[in-house]
Design a protein around this motif. Structure first.
Motif, PDB file in Angstrom:
ATOM      1  N   SER A 143       8.785   0.456  -9.723  1.00  0.00           N
ATOM      2  CA  SER A 143       7.826  -0.622  -9.425  1.00  0.00           C
ATOM      3  C   SER A 143       6.772  -0.204  -8.393  1.00  0.00           C
ATOM      4  CB  SER A 143       8.583  -1.832  -8.878  1.00  0.00           C
ATOM      5  OG  SER A 143       9.132  -1.504  -7.606  1.00  0.00           O
ATOM      6  N   ARG A 163      -2.690   3.783   6.779  1.00  0.00           N
ATOM      7  CA  ARG A 163      -2.788   4.131   5.353  1.00  0.00           C
ATOM      8  C   ARG A 163      -4.251   4.376   5.000  1.00  0.00           C
ATOM      9  NH1 ARG A 163       1.846  -0.016   3.667  1.00  0.00           N
ATOM     10  NH2 ARG A 163       3.480   1.109   4.759  1.00  0.00           N
ATOM     11  N   ARG A 164      -4.462   4.858   3.800  1.00  0.00           N
ATOM     12  CA  ARG A 164      -5.806   5.160   3.286  1.00  0.00           C
ATOM     13  C   ARG A 164      -6.491   6.276   4.097  1.00  0.00           C
ATOM     14  NH1 ARG A 164      -9.790   0.914   1.979  1.00  0.00           N
ATOM     15  NH2 ARG A 164      -9.722   0.244   4.140  1.00  0.00           N
ATOM     16  N   GLN A 172       4.039   1.232  -7.832  1.00  0.00           N
ATOM     17  CA  GLN A 172       2.928   1.849  -8.566  1.00  0.00           C
ATOM     18  C   GLN A 172       1.990   2.640  -7.656  1.00  0.00           C
ATOM     19  OE1 GLN A 172       1.431  -1.857  -9.654  1.00  0.00           O
ATOM     20  NE2 GLN A 172       3.279  -2.390 -10.799  1.00  0.00           N
ATOM     21  N   VAL A 173       1.805   2.119  -6.437  1.00  0.00           N
ATOM     22  CA  VAL A 173       0.898   2.795  -5.515  1.00  0.00           C
ATOM     23  C   VAL A 173       1.407   4.212  -5.235  1.00  0.00           C
ATOM     24  CG1 VAL A 173      -0.189   2.679  -3.249  1.00  0.00           C
ATOM     25  CG2 VAL A 173       0.367   0.572  -4.472  1.00  0.00           C
ATOM     26  N   LEU A 197       9.434  -1.211   2.565  1.00  0.00           N
ATOM     27  CA  LEU A 197       9.873  -0.174   1.629  1.00  0.00           C
ATOM     28  C   LEU A 197      10.446   1.051   2.349  1.00  0.00           C
ATOM     29  CD1 LEU A 197       7.220  -0.201  -1.232  1.00  0.00           C
ATOM     30  CD2 LEU A 197       9.545  -1.096  -1.247  1.00  0.00           C
TER      31      LEU A 197
END
Lengths: 1017, 173
Positions: free
Chosen positions: B113, B82-83, B115-116, B23
């Protein structure tokens, strides 16, 4: 002067031409321009637009002569100037833009637009002195516009960069004086101007002055960038050794962002500087004057208190990693100094255990902890691992595999496994243990997929790293046993992994690598493209495919790949000056030097020069089925063999990302920097270029111990290898091109003598092709013998991360370079015959043909029977045959070209001889033995080519009697239907790839046979 | 335990672990260089203690009058980092700079799309201002959400009142 209405009329008339150009309809644009010029034959803009259309159609000489005509008339109106700039930009005649605006500015010295275009034209050329002059002219014309004045100042600073000595005594003091003048007159308007002043002071290392500026009212205006003033202040105070000040600055920054690692390091550095120097606060007075110094932590106890305060502040809030890691780093420094306080702080083991308890569920935990594992003794490492295992709470001792219950537990487990690997524990395993763990990890991976059912295809699966670790273990087994079964198993695992996690680039990186190990390039382009490697990644990651594509005989793909890579660099060179112009425009002066350095790094990239050299050598192999086409290559290649110099190793950049593949091996095994160095060594030993290694060598994830990975050493080694190899290839290319020039001259009937006479004085300065050719061959011989000392043995590389070797070892140990040099000896001989005429036969020279004929036989490859070999009692795929075959195909292609050169010289001699023979009515003159000698050599080359063709065809599994699909490569339990299917798929990929290699090699050889047939006299 | 610092040209040589993410778009060099030259303060990078690039943010300030705003052009964090709340950290930095520049709001575009990302931006105080039709071209064109967060200058939060109808990319100002 034209009236306004006149201008409007012109605009209306020109509009259709512009429209056609915009639509790409160049032909119509020319017609429209001619229409306008019929009415107004002196409308220069119409002429320029016509020239633009001509240039875009490739009618260069017509377009350029039209441009030259307008240029001579020294146009002034904006539209014409604009259009001409576009023409010159598109044809890269940048200095013409400057001369164009120079002339216009002479006529209109007060025209701001023209001057500012002239300034930018000089920026494009990197002509700092003229930039300065033009900026001052702009300043005189618009004294109230600050930017112009500072363009001049920056242009002076750039002169200081290019001449450091003069910079110190002249340029920088001048720049400082000019800026000072504005400060005193309170004319400073922008932050950019203050920053430029700081740059000037920093370059002169006038730190006290910097401090005054930063502490003063100008410093207070620096607010655009976050923490800019603070970090600049700290930087200056470090230079001045004002550690108390540095310490208090970082303390304040940490109060705002207690998680910033750079701030923590700077805080500890400055604190321990004070501790080591026995810092005492110099009395109340000074402390009062310098308030910040008062809250500096000048003793270990004060720093300890500060760290504790930061940790306890998080007690009931968000836990940040920074303060906890700072505590361990603090401890490390205490221990290095043997301070008693260390006992109060606790042990590294205790803190690392605590860290894992707190942050083990974050995947970055492993990376954080690796910074400190060297603080643990071997027994503490074991204790630490046990602690982590307990913390993970997956008891696998009972023999029944336990699965994590959630993503957090899974991540903790992974961190624990990765840590064990980094500590070198996996290296101690017996083969059995290695394989068992690998199998367990595969099951854990599959089970872990259930947590990721809701994930999008663009996300990575939580359990992906289980699979990666499982494959790394299989590769351990492969290295240990040499049994390919483990490697194929790893490939099958990864192929299955990609289905579940389509965007995991680590899987793709590793797959490319493993397939290439086995000589299978076919599946790689799709994997490579699947990672969307483009733009600058061509430089940093291109190496992962480009080192293999030719080696494995995928010539078509090689052509495409190299062309894409070279295009990136070439396009970027054209656009580079635009960034510099924007920096002046927006006053980001600090960027200008950075951009210049960045551009240097790209221009000198090893990847760029390798790709460009390989592409040209490839074109000489692929696009030649007659000697005419080989000679034509001389013209379309952008090289100048007579004047080009080889590269300067010291300047080549290694931009490869060698550590991109994930790997948790011990560093002594991985050793990426050593590998990089090794792989670079083979590529250059050039003297006149600065080569940069921009490869991103660490892109592949790898959890091996640091002594195995050793990225810096790997890079160094790989870099030297790459450099040596590049230099070798560059010389091969230039030898071929120079020989082609010699042949062309002979074919055209020009001897060196009449060339000199024809072109007069100037041509004396240019060396004759044959002389440069001699020099290059000597250089190649010398280079090869030097390389033989270092690169004869193929360099070992780390399985996951180490950059792959070049082809240098194979080429050095084979007959290739010797054959090339011997064939050039034949070229010299023909050249001598051609200039002296066929006189007496020199028997010793005539032997050359025979010797060459005999040694060429070394290229024959006996007994090629497919790629399968019996190794250690097992049938395994062996790609060395393919690599050797490709090297022979290259050499036979080069020899063919050189034979073509000989043919050029001999053919014209033979024609003369025949003419003479016809005139001579007496007994016919005996034919010179060179003709026959040459013909026999060509016949032999042709027969070798034919045999290589047969060998290549023999590689193709379809033609071979062995049924490749029936061979079981991996022992996979029958019930694993999915795996069996993946295995079949892998096989068909292998088969197709080998077929492709075979087909492409055959195709080249077919062309060579055709070529050789045309050469017989 | 992260270092935030200004993005430098040479970071382009080692941001692969971030950009190989599907992405994250890798742009041509002029794009990055333009941001570095024009809005250097809006281009920040996160570095891990062992020198790995963890993520970065690119942005700019543009518009006139009440449309003067900070814009997030690209924001990306490498998979292994991440996180950790890093995206929020980068967004905070960008908002702070936009505050200093006296912007009215900050905006960004995100795939419908994704969503995260949408959920994350919502958590950071952003709301969907409007939907932009077929903003992302590809095999199948995709709509974008234009998400906004009002800054302190926009006291009445006028900039974030959602548009009731979607717009086409050519209608964007």
């Amino acid at each position: 002067m034209a009236s306004r209405s006149h201008v409007d009329v012109n605009e209306r008339r020109l509009r259709p031409i512009y429209d056609c150009l915009d639509n790409g309809n160049n032909k119509k644009a020319i017609q429209e321009a001619d229409k306008v010029l019929k009415k107004q034959k002196d409308l220069s803009c119409a002429k320029v637009l016509k020239a633009l259309a001509l240039l875009r159609m490739g009618r260069m000489s017509e377009g350029n002569s039209l441009l030259a005509e307008v240029h001579k008339s020294e146009p002034m109106e904006e539209q014409t100037l604009n259009a001409m700039s576009i023409c010159y930009k598109e044809t890269h005649q940048y200095s013409r833009i400057a001369s164009l605006y120079e002339a216009a500015a002479r006529q209109q010295p007060a025209n701001e637009d023209i001057l500012s275009c002239l300034f930018m034209a000089h920026v494009r050329l990197g002509n700092y002195r003229d930039q300065q002059r033009t900026a001052m002219a702009l300043h005189k014309c618009r004294p109230n516009k600050n930017p112009y004045y500072f363009w001049a100042v920056m242009s002076i600073v750039m002169q200081a960069h290019s001449d450091e000595k003069l910079g110190r005594v002249m340029y920088l003091p001048l720049a400082e004086k000019m800026t000072n003048k504005y400060i005193q007159e309170e004319k400073i308007e922008a932050e950019a101007e203050i920053l430029l002043y700081l740059i000037i002071l920093e370059l002169q290392e006038k730190w006290e002055e910097c401090l005054t500026v930063l502490d003063g009212p100008l410093g207070a205006q620096l607010g655009n960038e976050l923490n800019l003033r603070e970090t600049k202040l700290a930087h200056v105070c470090i230079k001045l050794g004002k550690w108390d000040r540095v310490n208090s600055i970082y303390k304040q920054l940490l109060n705002h962002t207690p998680d910033d690692w750079a701030f923590w390091l700077a805080y500890l550095d400055s604190g321990f500087h004070m501790v080591d120097e026995g810092f005492v606060c110099n009395g109340e007075e000074e402390a009062e004057a310098n308030k910040s110094a008062k809250d500096a932590d000048s003793s270990a106890e004060l720093m300890w208190a500060y760290i504790c305060e930061k940790i306890s502040a998080m007690e009931n809030g968000v836990q940040m990693r920074g303060p906890y890691l700072a505590r361990i780093e603090f401890l490390r420094r205490l221990l290095a100094r043997k301070f008693e306080l260390a006992e109060t702080v606790g042990s590294a083991l205790q803190h690392l255990q605590g860290y894992f308890d707190l942050f083990g569920h974050k995947s970055c935990c492993h990376g954080d902890m690796t910074l400190f594992i060297d603080m643990l003794s071997e027994s503490q490492k074991d204790e630490f691992l046990n602690h982590m295992k307990e913390g993970v709470d997956l008891d696998n001792t009972s023999g029944v595999l336990q699965y994590p219950k959630d993503v957090n537990q899974l991540t903790r487990h992974l961190v624990c496994l990765q840590m064990a690997r980094t500590m070198g524990k996996h290296r101690l395993f017996a083969l059995e243990e290695t394989l068992t763990l690998s199998q367990d990890l595969l099951l854990l991976y599959r089970e872990g997929l259930t947590f990721g059912k809701e994930l999008l295809p663009t996300d990575l699966q939580y359990s992906d790293n289980y699979l990666l670790l499982a494959t790394h273990l299989l590769l351990d087994a492969w290295e240990k046993t040499g049994d390919d079964i483990h490697l194929w198993q790893a490939i099958v695992y990864l192929e299955l992994g990609i289905r579940e996690s389509t965007s995991n680039f680590q899987f793709k990186l590793l797959l490319i690598r493993l397939y290439c190990f086995k000589g299978v390039f076919g599946p790689c382009p799709a994997l490579y493209d699947g990672m969307e490697i483009k733009h600058i990644m061509n430089d940093t990651l291109g190496y992962i495919a480009s080192n293999h594509v030719i080696r494995l005989g995928h010539f078509m793909e090689a052509g495409t790949m190299y062309a894409t890579m070279v295009r990136f660099f070439v396009v970027n060179q054209k656009e580079a000056s635009e960034h510099l112009m924007s920096s002046y425009k927006f006053g980001s002066f600090g960027r200008i030097q950075e951009f210049v350095k960045f551009q240097d790094r790209l221009d000198n990239s090893i990847q760029y020069h390798s790709a460009a050299t390989e592409k040209m050598l490839l074109d000489l192999i692929m696009q030649t089925d007659r000697h005419d086409s080989a000679e034509a290559a001389l013209d379309f290649m952008n090289v100048h063999p007579l004047t080009d110099q080889p590269f300067d190793v010291s300047k080549i950049c290694d931009n490869r990302d060698l550590t991109i593949a994930l790997c948790w091996d011990p560093p002594n095994i991985l050793n990426p920097e050593e590998t990089r160095q090794q792989s670079r060594e083979e590529e250059v030993a050039f003297d006149v270029f600065k080569i940069c290694d921009n490869r991103d060598l660490t892109i592949a994830l790898c959890w091996d111990p640091p002594n195995i990975l050793n990225p810096e050493e790997t890079r160094q080694q790989s870099r030297e290898e790459e450099e040596a190899w590049l230099l070798l290839r560059w010389r091969q290319l230039h030898i071929l091109l120079l020989a082609l020039m010699v042949g062309r001259d002979m074919g055209a009937g020009t001897t060196d003598n009449n060339l000199l006479n024809g072109e007069g004085e100037t041509s004396k300065e240019v060396e004759k092709p044959v002389d440069v050719l001699r020099r290059r061959v000597d250089e190649l011989r010398e280079h090869a013998s030097q390389c033989a000392e270092t690169f004869l043995e193929p360099r070992k590389c780390h399985v996951v991360q180490g950059p792959f070797r070049t082809r240098i070892s194979g080429v050095l140990s084979g007959p290739h370079l010797g054959l090339l040099a011997s064939m050039v000896d034949c070229v010299y001989y023909v050249h001598d015959l051609h200039s002296a005429g066929l006189g007496k036969v020199d028997e010793s020279k005539e032997k050359l043909w025979k010797t060459m004929k005999e040694s060429a036989g070394e290229l024959r490859m006996d007994g090629v029977q497919g790629l399968l070999r019996d190794i250690n009692g097992k049938r395994q795929l062996d790609s060395s045959t393919l690599e050797n075959l490709v090297a022979s195909v290259e050499t036979i292609s080069y020899l063919t070209i050189l034979a073509g050169v000989c043919n050029r010289g001999l053919k014209s001699l033979k024609e003369k001889w025949q003419k003479k023979n016809k005139k001579n009515k007496g007994p016919s003159i005996s034919q010179h033995p060179a003709f026959e000698g040459f013909n026999q050599l060509v016949t032999e080359l042709s027969s070798i080519t034919k045999e290589l063709h047969q060998a290549a065809a023999g590689l193709d599994p379809v033609f071979s009697s062995i049924d490749i699909a029936s061979l079981r490569l991996a022992d996979i339990p029958e019930e694993e239907e999915l795996q069996r299917e993946a295995e079949r798929l892998v096989w068909s990929k292998v088969e197709r790839s080998v077929q492709q290699s075979s087909r492409e090699v055959c195709e080249v050889l077919h062309h060579k046979q055709f070529y050789l047939n045309t050469l017989l006299l | 335990m992260t270092t935030i610092r200004p993005f430098r040209c040479e970071d382009l040589f080692c941001f692969n672990n971030v950009n190989l993410d599907p992405l994250t778009e890798t742009y041509g060099l002029p794009f990055y260089m333009q941001y570095l030259a024009h809005w250097p303060e809006y281009f920040q990078v996160l570095e891990s203690p062992n020198g790995v690039i963890m993520g970065y943010i690119m942005g700019k300030a543009e518009g006139s009058g009440e449309q003067w705003h900070g814009h997030v052009t690209a924001l990306s964090v490498a998979p292994e980092f991440r996180r950790l709340g890093l995206a929020g950290k980068l967004m905070n930095g960008l908002e702070e700079i936009s505050e200093r520049k006296w912007c009215y709001f900050v905006d960004l575009f995100v795939r419908v799309s994704n969503q995260v990302a949408v959920a994350m931006y919502k958590k950071l105080g952003y709301s969907v201002y409007r939907q932009v039709l077929e903003y992302y071209s590809g095999d199948v064109d995709e709509d974008a959400y234009d998400m906004r967060k009002a800054l302190s200058r926009d006291k009445e939060k006028k900039s974030v009142i959602p548009l009731p109808y979607p717009v086409r990319p050519d209608e964007l100002d």
